[in-house]
Design a protein around this motif. Structure first.
Motif, PDB file in Angstrom:
ATOM      1  N   ASP A  52       0.840  -1.200   0.000  1.00  0.00           N
ATOM      2  CA  ASP A  52       0.000   0.000   0.000  1.00  0.00           C
ATOM      3  C   ASP A  52       0.873   1.247   0.000  1.00  0.00           C
ATOM      4  O   ASP A  52       1.898   1.293   0.695  1.00  0.00           O
ATOM      5  N   ILE A  53       0.473   2.253  -0.764  1.00  0.00           N
ATOM      6  CA  ILE A  53       1.175   3.538  -0.707  1.00  0.00           C
ATOM      7  C   ILE A  53       0.908   4.154   0.668  1.00  0.00           C
ATOM      8  O   ILE A  53      -0.248   4.383   1.025  1.00  0.00           O
ATOM      9  N   PRO A  54       1.934   4.410   1.478  1.00  0.00           N
ATOM     10  CA  PRO A  54       1.709   4.930   2.837  1.00  0.00           C
ATOM     11  C   PRO A  54       1.047   6.311   2.805  1.00  0.00           C
ATOM     12  O   PRO A  54       1.315   7.123   1.912  1.00  0.00           O
ATOM     13  N   SER A  55       0.212   6.560   3.787  1.00  0.00           N
ATOM     14  CA  SER A  55      -0.475   7.858   3.850  1.00  0.00           C
ATOM     15  C   SER A  55       0.504   8.996   4.082  1.00  0.00           C
ATOM     16  O   SER A  55       0.225  10.150   3.733  1.00  0.00           O
ATOM     17  N   ASP A  56       1.672   8.698   4.674  1.00  0.00           N
ATOM     18  CA  ASP A  56       2.656   9.754   4.918  1.00  0.00           C
ATOM     19  C   ASP A  56       3.688   9.875   3.797  1.00  0.00           C
ATOM     20  O   ASP A  56       4.671  10.599   3.934  1.00  0.00           O
ATOM     21  N   LEU A  57       3.459   9.190   2.675  1.00  0.00           N
ATOM     22  CA  LEU A  57       4.270   9.435   1.477  1.00  0.00           C
ATOM     23  C   LEU A  57       3.608  10.590   0.735  1.00  0.00           C
ATOM     24  O   LEU A  57       2.853  10.418  -0.215  1.00  0.00           O
ATOM     25  N   ARG A  58       3.891  11.798   1.199  1.00  0.00           N
ATOM     26  CA  ARG A  58       3.123  12.973   0.774  1.00  0.00           C
ATOM     27  C   ARG A  58       3.247  13.256  -0.712  1.00  0.00           C
ATOM     28  O   ARG A  58       2.320  13.751  -1.341  1.00  0.00           O
ATOM     29  N   LEU A  59       4.402  12.957  -1.284  1.00  0.00           N
ATOM     30  CA  LEU A  59       4.604  13.231  -2.703  1.00  0.00           C
ATOM     31  C   LEU A  59       3.569  12.522  -3.548  1.00  0.00           C
ATOM     32  O   LEU A  59       3.092  13.073  -4.550  1.00  0.00           O
ATOM     33  N   CYS A  60       3.198  11.307  -3.168  1.00  0.00           N
ATOM     34  CA  CYS A  60       2.328  10.468  -3.989  1.00  0.00           C
ATOM     35  C   CYS A  60       0.990  10.174  -3.317  1.00  0.00           C
ATOM     36  O   CYS A  60       0.331   9.181  -3.631  1.00  0.00           O
ATOM     37  N   HIS A  61       0.615  11.024  -2.386  1.00  0.00           N
ATOM     38  CA  HIS A  61      -0.680  10.854  -1.728  1.00  0.00           C
ATOM     39  C   HIS A  61      -1.799  11.161  -2.731  1.00  0.00           C
ATOM     40  O   HIS A  61      -1.763  12.160  -3.428  1.00  0.00           O
ATOM     41  N   ASN A  62      -2.776  10.272  -2.821  1.00  0.00           N
ATOM     42  CA  ASN A  62      -3.909  10.437  -3.747  1.00  0.00           C
ATOM     43  C   ASN A  62      -3.453  10.542  -5.205  1.00  0.00           C
ATOM     44  O   ASN A  62      -3.996  11.349  -5.971  1.00  0.00           O
ATOM     45  N   ILE A  63      -2.488   9.745  -5.597  1.00  0.00           N
ATOM     46  CA  ILE A  63      -1.996   9.789  -6.976  1.00  0.00           C
ATOM     47  C   ILE A  63      -2.959   9.122  -7.950  1.00  0.00           C
ATOM     48  O   ILE A  63      -2.914   9.360  -9.154  1.00  0.00           O
ATOM     49  N   GLY A  64      -3.851   8.256  -7.452  1.00  0.00           N
ATOM     50  CA  GLY A  64      -4.818   7.623  -8.344  1.00  0.00           C
ATOM     51  C   GLY A  64      -4.768   6.108  -8.343  1.00  0.00           C
ATOM     52  O   GLY A  64      -5.568   5.446  -8.988  1.00  0.00           O
ATOM     53  N   TYR A  65      -3.800   5.518  -7.629  1.00  0.00           N
ATOM     54  CA  TYR A  65      -3.745   4.073  -7.441  1.00  0.00           C
ATOM     55  C   TYR A  65      -3.250   3.799  -6.029  1.00  0.00           C
ATOM     56  O   TYR A  65      -2.656   4.661  -5.379  1.00  0.00           O
ATOM     57  N   ARG A  66      -3.548   2.590  -5.514  1.00  0.00           N
ATOM     58  CA  ARG A  66      -3.321   2.300  -4.096  1.00  0.00           C
ATOM     59  C   ARG A  66      -2.033   1.538  -3.816  1.00  0.00           C
ATOM     60  O   ARG A  66      -1.481   1.632  -2.735  1.00  0.00           O
TER      61      ARG A  66
END
Length: 307
Positions: A52-66
């Motif tokens: 899962d893309i971590p919620s604290d990976l701010r650069l890619c938060h809500n990029i469009g895939y999980r």
């Protein structure tokens, strides 16, 4: 092979991982993959995983895939390392230098998890580079070698394509404000820039001049050092800062220089570059909080790419 538009990558991920049939990313086994564009045929010793893309990976938060692939396409093989390195690029997104900046960077830092690595297309790299490298240079960073566009596949390969090609009407407006003058006065933003900058000061401005396309800022003698970095005592006696290519861009803070400022910067090519300027507003809670914790704040350890 066809190009992969970033807007449909989330659908590709859902289809490939069989989310509608109950399959999960962890059910797929990877027997090693070859990075044939960036690493010159290098095989990773560690098998790629879907996480899962971590919620604290701010650069890619809500990029469009999980789900993202680890190791990523920049040879970062743990989530802490990925988060640390990606954090240094967050300030660039705020500059809105190109609408596809996030798509480009996240295709490398948090690549979509499919059966083979999907790289950004050459044209996507070029468009983001052309839009963002002038902003990066104003902060003292050239376009990094690891993002050199000839490392990425031509557009007839399977790759992440340009999403906003040549239609200014559909693109968000790019700020014309000098980059160091266009920053939110929020505590987290101030601390991000504090970590990204090599020095920070509270100071007043004595004079402002224009020199060879740059804006030259000369400080008054009295100043308070918040972060010394590469500054020497002789620098502090007569501090001269430059906004690269900033002779004519607007900077509201400099319209009324008769006040105290929070100044941050970097040393590059024997010049001290101004990277952030805020009016020192004692009533601003975010500024007060950020300055209060600066001395004890634990900054991430970045590679010096864009910070």
């Amino acid at each position: 092979m066809p190009k992969v538009p970033g807007a449909i990558m989330g659908l590709l991920l859902a289809g490939f991982l069989g989310s509608s049939s109950g399959a999960s990313a962890e059910e797929y086994e990877y027997y090693g993959w070859q990075s044939d564009h960036l690493q010159g045929g290098r095989f990773y010793a560690k098998q790629p995983q879907c996480v899962d893309i971590p919620s604290d990976l701010r650069l890619c938060h809500n990029i469009g895939y999980r789900k993202m692939r680890v190791p990523n396409l920049l040879e970062h093989d743990t989530l802490p390392e990925i988060k640390q390195q990606a954090s240094s690029w967050v300030p660039l997104l705020a500059k809105r230098c190109h609408p596809d900046t996030q798509i480009f960077l996240c295709s490398l830092f948090a690549p979509i998890c499919l059966d083979r690595p999907i790289y950004p297309c050459h044209s996507l790299c070029q468009a983001v580079r052309d839009g963002c490298s002038p902003v990066m240079e104003s902060f003292g960073f050239p376009w990094p070698e690891m993002l050199k566009c000839d490392r990425f596949p031509l557009d007839n390969d399977l790759c992440v394509s340009l999403q906003s090609p040549g239609n200014p009407a559909t693109q968000p407006p790019v700020s014309k404000i000098c980059p160091p003058c266009d920053n939110e006065m929020k505590a987290d933003v101030i601390l991000e820039h504090f970590c990204a900058s090599e020095f920070a000061l509270k100071m007043k401005i004595k004079d402002i001049k224009r020199e060879k396309g740059d804006r030259k800022i000369i400080s008054q003698r009295k100043k308070k050092v918040l972060k010394m970095g590469p500054l020497k005592k002789k620098d502090l006696k007569k501090l001269v800062l430059f906004i690269k290519n900033g002779a004519n861009c607007p900077c509201n803070q400099l319209e009324n220089p008769n006040s105290n400022f929070l100044i941050m910067g970097r040393k590059w090519d024997n010049q001290l570059l101004l990277t952030v300027i805020h009016k020192w507003d004692k009533k601003n809670k975010d500024l007060r909080y950020a300055v209060k914790i600066m001395k004890t704040y634990q900054c991430p350890t970045y590679h010096h790419v864009f910070q």
